[in-house]
Design an enzyme around this catalytic site. Structure first.
Site, PDB file in Angstrom:
ATOM      1  N   CYS A 194       0.845  -1.200   0.000  1.00 20.30           N
ATOM      2  CA  CYS A 194       0.000   0.000   0.000  1.00 20.30           C
ATOM      3  C   CYS A 194       0.878   1.247   0.000  1.00 20.30           C
ATOM      4  O   CYS A 194       1.819   1.365   0.792  1.00 20.30           O
ATOM      5  CB  CYS A 194      -0.908   0.010   1.228  1.00 20.30           C
ATOM      6  SG  CYS A 194      -1.935   1.497   1.361  1.00 20.30           S
ATOM      7  N   CYS A 213      -0.235   5.786   7.201  1.00 21.51           N
ATOM      8  CA  CYS A 213      -1.566   5.390   7.661  1.00 21.51           C
ATOM      9  C   CYS A 213      -1.483   4.474   8.876  1.00 21.51           C
ATOM     10  O   CYS A 213      -0.649   3.573   8.932  1.00 21.51           O
ATOM     11  CB  CYS A 213      -2.312   4.701   6.524  1.00 21.51           C
ATOM     12  SG  CYS A 213      -3.964   4.131   6.973  1.00 21.51           S
ATOM     13  N   ASP A 222     -26.364  -6.497  31.639  1.00 20.85           N
ATOM     14  CA  ASP A 222     -25.042  -5.883  31.757  1.00 20.85           C
ATOM     15  C   ASP A 222     -24.059  -6.971  32.178  1.00 20.85           C
ATOM     16  O   ASP A 222     -24.025  -7.375  33.344  1.00 20.85           O
ATOM     17  CB  ASP A 222     -25.080  -4.755  32.791  1.00 20.85           C
ATOM     18  CG  ASP A 222     -23.704  -4.136  33.026  1.00 20.85           C
ATOM     19  OD1 ASP A 222     -22.776  -4.426  32.234  1.00 20.85           O
ATOM     20  OD2 ASP A 222     -23.560  -3.371  33.994  1.00 20.85           O
ATOM     21  N   GLU A 265     -27.014 -10.370  25.748  1.00 22.95           N
ATOM     22  CA  GLU A 265     -26.327  -9.246  25.101  1.00 22.95           C
ATOM     23  C   GLU A 265     -26.610  -7.970  25.886  1.00 22.95           C
ATOM     24  O   GLU A 265     -27.680  -7.818  26.479  1.00 22.95           O
ATOM     25  CB  GLU A 265     -26.818  -9.121  23.659  1.00 22.95           C
ATOM     26  CG  GLU A 265     -26.433  -7.863  22.912  1.00 22.95           C
ATOM     27  CD  GLU A 265     -24.927  -7.650  22.828  1.00 22.95           C
ATOM     28  OE1 GLU A 265     -24.504  -6.492  23.007  1.00 22.95           O
ATOM     29  OE2 GLU A 265     -24.189  -8.614  22.594  1.00 22.95           O
ATOM     30  N   ASN A 288     -24.848 -14.249  15.926  1.00 22.49           N
ATOM     31  CA  ASN A 288     -23.832 -14.801  15.024  1.00 22.49           C
ATOM     32  C   ASN A 288     -23.469 -16.250  15.375  1.00 22.49           C
ATOM     33  O   ASN A 288     -23.281 -17.081  14.482  1.00 22.49           O
ATOM     34  CB  ASN A 288     -22.579 -13.919  15.072  1.00 22.49           C
ATOM     35  CG  ASN A 288     -21.596 -14.206  13.954  1.00 22.49           C
ATOM     36  OD1 ASN A 288     -21.921 -14.067  12.783  1.00 22.49           O
ATOM     37  ND2 ASN A 288     -20.387 -14.606  14.308  1.00 22.49           N
ATOM     38  N   CYS A 297     -11.053 -11.188  21.020  1.00 23.12           N
ATOM     39  CA  CYS A 297     -10.363 -10.225  20.158  1.00 23.12           C
ATOM     40  C   CYS A 297      -9.232  -9.531  20.911  1.00 23.12           C
ATOM     41  O   CYS A 297      -8.632  -8.588  20.405  1.00 23.12           O
ATOM     42  CB  CYS A 297     -11.345  -9.195  19.596  1.00 23.12           C
ATOM     43  SG  CYS A 297     -12.205  -8.230  20.840  1.00 23.12           S
ATOM     44  N   CYS A 327      -8.203   1.840  -0.635  1.00 23.46           N
ATOM     45  CA  CYS A 327      -7.531   1.027   0.372  1.00 23.46           C
ATOM     46  C   CYS A 327      -7.537  -0.426  -0.079  1.00 23.46           C
ATOM     47  O   CYS A 327      -8.611  -1.001  -0.284  1.00 23.46           O
ATOM     48  CB  CYS A 327      -8.231   1.176   1.719  1.00 23.46           C
ATOM     49  SG  CYS A 327      -7.586   0.087   3.006  1.00 23.46           S
TER      50      CYS A 327
END
Length: 440
Positions: A81, A87, A350, A323, A307, A397, A169
């Site tokens: 890129c 970036c 929560d 959730e 999901n 994650c 991009c």
């Protein structure tokens, strides 16, 4: 009249250093030592002698910006890129994809050993996909340039809040990438350029939708300009006001995506995984690891729009999804109905607080799946142990919080039996992973 002494501020020059990089962390960030202190530096590789400028100096460590690679490593490659040097979107294009994965895997193992005090099993094969044009979701920064009196569109500059203007991009899905230039041209025709926030582009199965943050009230002329842009580009367009309310400005379809033979509806502002092929493989692996049977009841924490919940419901007797956002709960319920699934229930809660008193939390579960955001799931881990499911799958994650939360399961009588990396974000420092725990 009394005179008061006012000391003048000293101007300090940024410290510049030279050192050799020894290793990479799980973000693919270089680590070396200078005068006994650990130095973290993006863009540098093990074995390289580098010159750098100190950005942040702490007692035990410092962060530095790369200024020159004096002695390049043999495995350094040219970024694909043209914006890479500036970036902040990608941080590892100077490293081959296989080397990126190896660094992240080594970092994942190290975090479990150091933070979790857990010796993980041999890692599972990496789940990955294409390394370019893989993102179906992106957020673009918008900035009004007072000097040039124009609106710039792009991504944040590395280690800065400044903006790098881009025309495309290569890691975005091509239909999103080619929109950037005409989008900039449209925004520069608006009277209310100073009131623009950011813009999100999402590729749904039916087409592209755009969510434009607007902190004021766009004029009728500006609305007409935006609608004309949406019609010309064949996209749906929504405005998001300062109070977070979302208004459809030009809408032709109800967005959804396909997953495991299901159709999941979502709305602008909802979280969906950015990498569709890896998401499909991730769900397949989670279901395979959990091994839900027709007599099993499954708890899905941080379930989003369903999901994992809905694919699980086709295998299990019942699935309960929980959730934190009410709108996402409503969307998950809608998705169950649209797919003819009647053995899934959804609750708003929560999950960053005490859940022991909630009705669903007092039910019995055979299996548990968690997919929390970056802060992890520490507050619910003790309760997961009390539920005593025979297997727990944790999708993460953030490997730091995964390693931390895993300690609770291991101390509670579980063993880590499988661990693997998901290459959801090639060329970035983000690391997605999945862990399977079984009750001893």
């Amino acid at each position: 009249m009394a005179q008061f002494f006012k000391p003048q501020k000293k101007s300090t020059q940024p410290q510049r250093i030279e050192f050799t990089v020894d290793s990479l962390d799980h973000h693919c960030v270089g680590i070396g030592r200078h005068q006994g202190k650990a130095i973290f530096i993006e863009g540098a590789l093990p074995g390289e002698l580098v010159k750098a400028r100190i950005l942040e100096d702490k007692k035990q460590y410092a962060h530095a910006a790369l200024q020159q690679v004096v002695t390049p490593a043999a495995n350094r490659i040219a970024p694909f890129c043209s914006h890479y040097r500036e970036c902040g979107g990608c941080s590892a294009q100077h490293l081959a994809e296989a080397d990126q994965r190896a660094a992240k895997e080594a970092g994942l193992v190290s975090l479990f050993e150091r933070l979790g005090n857990i010796q993980p099993p041999a890692l599972e094969p990496v789940l990955g996909g294409e390394s370019r044009a893989y993102r179906r979701v992106c957020r673009l920064a918008i900035k009004f340039d007072k000097n040039g009196r124009c609106t710039r569109v792009g991504f944040r500059r590395r280690q800065s809040n400044d903006l790098v203007e881009i025309g495309g991009c290569p890691v975005l899905a091509e239909p999103l990438s080619v929109l950037i230039t005409p989008l900039r041209e449209c925004l520069n025709r608006l009277k209310s350029q100073r009131e623009l926030g950011h813009v999100e582009l999402i590729q749904a199965e039916q087409g592209i939708l755009m969510l434009l943050r607007h902190t004021g009230r766009p004029t009728e002329a500006d609305r007409a300009q935006l609608i004309e842009f949406a019609k010309t580009q064949g996209i749906d367009l929504y405005l998001q006001a300062a109070d977070e309310q979302i208004e459809p400005l030009h809408q032709q379809f109800a967005p959804s995506y396909s997953l495991d033979g299901l159709s999941l509806a979502f709305a602008p502002g909802d979280f969906i995984q950015v990498n569709a092929p890896v998401n499909q493989r991730m769900v397949e692996q989670a279901l395979s690891w959990l091994e839900a049977g027709k007599d099993d009841k499954v708890l899905d924490l941080f379930c989003g729009i369903g999901n994992f919940t809905l694919p699980l419901a086709r295998q299990a007797r019942e699935v309960v999804g929980v959730e934190g956002e009410l709108a996402m709960v409503a969307r998950a319920e809608e998705n169950a109905r649209r797919n003819g699934i009647n053995n899934a229930r959804f609750y708003k809660a929560d999950l960053g607080g005490d859940i022991a008193g909630m009705s669903w939390a007092r039910e019995g579960f055979d299996l548990v799946l968690l997919d929390p955001a970056r802060p992890g799931a520490f507050e619910v881990m003790e309760h997961v142990v009390k539920l005593s499911p025979r297997r727990v799958v944790y999708v993460s994650c953030n490997p730091v919080t995964l390693a931390r939360d895993s300690q609770v399961l291991v101390k509670g009588g579980y063993r880590l039996v499988r661990l693997g990396m998901l290459d959801m974000f090639p060329h970035t420092g983000h690391l997605e992973s999945m862990a399977l725990f079984e009750r001893k």
